[in-house]
Design a protein around this motif. Structure first.
Motif, PDB file in Angstrom:
ATOM      1  N   ASP A 106       6.603  13.544  -4.166  1.00 16.73           N
ATOM      2  CA  ASP A 106       6.185  12.615  -3.333  1.00 16.73           C
ATOM      3  C   ASP A 106       4.339  11.939  -3.541  1.00 16.73           C
ATOM      4  O   ASP A 106       3.920  11.281  -2.927  1.00 16.73           O
ATOM      5  CB  ASP A 106       6.222  12.596  -1.809  1.00 16.73           C
ATOM      6  CG  ASP A 106       7.840  12.601  -1.758  1.00 16.73           C
ATOM      7  OD1 ASP A 106       8.406  11.885  -2.334  1.00 16.73           O
ATOM      8  OD2 ASP A 106       8.110  13.339  -0.544  1.00 16.73           O
ATOM      9  N   ARG A 107       4.042  13.291  -4.281  1.00 20.26           N
ATOM     10  CA  ARG A 107       2.457  12.942  -4.554  1.00 20.26           C
ATOM     11  C   ARG A 107       1.520  13.200  -3.151  1.00 20.26           C
ATOM     12  O   ARG A 107       0.676  12.476  -2.897  1.00 20.26           O
ATOM     13  CB  ARG A 107       1.897  11.910  -5.231  1.00 20.26           C
ATOM     14  CG  ARG A 107       2.560  11.582  -6.580  1.00 20.26           C
ATOM     15  CD  ARG A 107       2.609  12.799  -7.429  1.00 20.26           C
ATOM     16  NE  ARG A 107       2.972  12.269  -8.662  1.00 20.26           N
ATOM     17  CZ  ARG A 107       4.241  12.797  -9.333  1.00 20.26           C
ATOM     18  NH1 ARG A 107       4.962  13.656  -8.581  1.00 20.26           N
ATOM     19  NH2 ARG A 107       4.700  12.554 -10.524  1.00 20.26           N
ATOM     20  N   GLU A 108       2.120  14.207  -2.340  1.00 19.29           N
ATOM     21  CA  GLU A 108       1.627  14.583  -0.976  1.00 19.29           C
ATOM     22  C   GLU A 108       1.518  15.936  -1.041  1.00 19.29           C
ATOM     23  O   GLU A 108       2.323  16.648  -0.552  1.00 19.29           O
ATOM     24  CB  GLU A 108       2.241  14.131   0.284  1.00 19.29           C
ATOM     25  CG  GLU A 108       2.636  12.474   0.040  1.00 19.29           C
ATOM     26  CD  GLU A 108       1.384  11.864   0.673  1.00 19.29           C
ATOM     27  OE1 GLU A 108       0.338  12.263   0.946  1.00 19.29           O
ATOM     28  OE2 GLU A 108       1.203  10.448   0.192  1.00 19.29           O
ATOM     29  N   PHE A 109       0.214  16.602  -1.374  1.00 17.19           N
ATOM     30  CA  PHE A 109       0.214  17.966  -1.272  1.00 17.19           C
ATOM     31  C   PHE A 109      -1.356  18.346  -1.327  1.00 17.19           C
ATOM     32  O   PHE A 109      -2.221  17.428  -1.490  1.00 17.19           O
ATOM     33  CB  PHE A 109       0.767  18.666  -2.645  1.00 17.19           C
ATOM     34  CG  PHE A 109       0.391  18.177  -3.895  1.00 17.19           C
ATOM     35  CD1 PHE A 109      -0.690  18.933  -4.671  1.00 17.19           C
ATOM     36  CD2 PHE A 109       0.808  17.115  -4.746  1.00 17.19           C
ATOM     37  CE1 PHE A 109      -1.135  18.574  -5.855  1.00 17.19           C
ATOM     38  CE2 PHE A 109       0.616  16.891  -5.923  1.00 17.19           C
ATOM     39  CZ  PHE A 109      -0.381  17.495  -6.632  1.00 17.19           C
ATOM     40  N   ALA A 110      -1.663  19.743  -0.944  1.00 14.54           N
ATOM     41  CA  ALA A 110      -3.056  19.973  -0.802  1.00 14.54           C
ATOM     42  C   ALA A 110      -3.347  21.199  -1.651  1.00 14.54           C
ATOM     43  O   ALA A 110      -2.504  22.135  -2.081  1.00 14.54           O
ATOM     44  CB  ALA A 110      -3.221  20.414   0.440  1.00 14.54           C
TER      45      ALA A 110
END
Length: 164
Positions: A106-110
């Protein structure tokens, strides 16, 4: 510092520009096609190679290697997989370890170091389709390394999904 990456172009053999938050070209990802292993180069606007990225051959788990100036800088491999989140470990040659976790597809990371946030990858603040941002949060974090880590993690996750 925030960077903009056009996701639909991300792939083996593709070249694409990474822009800053003002729309200026900052880095070029040069995907090297026709190689035995997956290879990328992160270049500056003058075409100088800043970071060389390649898949490590003969590893038990898929591993990407980041080199700077011909010297190894980091190795990236999947740490563990849970139902909701992907986890990757970035081992720098100086012994420092970074943790990458979140929803990679989802291209939601840290990207974190010792529980402290270094960079956030997200589509949330962008309205352009097939695009995600890399926000380098800490001033002392190396933007080129954060971009390289992002490219590696996404590449490893997508390759793993394709293999399944």
């Amino acid at each position: 510092m925030r960077f903009l990456v056009r996701d639909r172009l991300l792939g083996f053999g593709d070249d694409y520009w990474i822009e800053d938050e003002h729309g200026n070209k900052v880095f070029l990802i040069d995907g090297k096609a026709m190689r035995v292993r997956d290879t990328f180069e992160l270049k500056d606007t003058q075409g100088h190679v800043l970071i060389h990225i390649h898949q490590k051959m003969f590893a038990l788990r898929d591993t990407m290697v980041i080199e700077r100036g011909g010297e190894p800088l980091a190795r990236i491999k999947r740490k563990r997989l849970s139902l909701l989140r992907n986890h990757y470990r970035v081992s720098l040659v100086d012994g420092t370890e970074l943790d990458v976790s979140g929803k990679i597809f989802d291209r939601e990371f840290a990207v974190e170091y010792d529980g402290e946030l270094l960079a956030v990858v997200s589509r949330r603040w962008l309205r352009v389709r097939e695009t995600y941002g890399v926000d380098v949060v800490r001033d002392d974090a190396d933007p080129a390394l954060m971009i390289a880590v992002t490219v590696c993690v996404i590449h490893l996750a997508e390759k793993e999904r394709d293999d399944d």
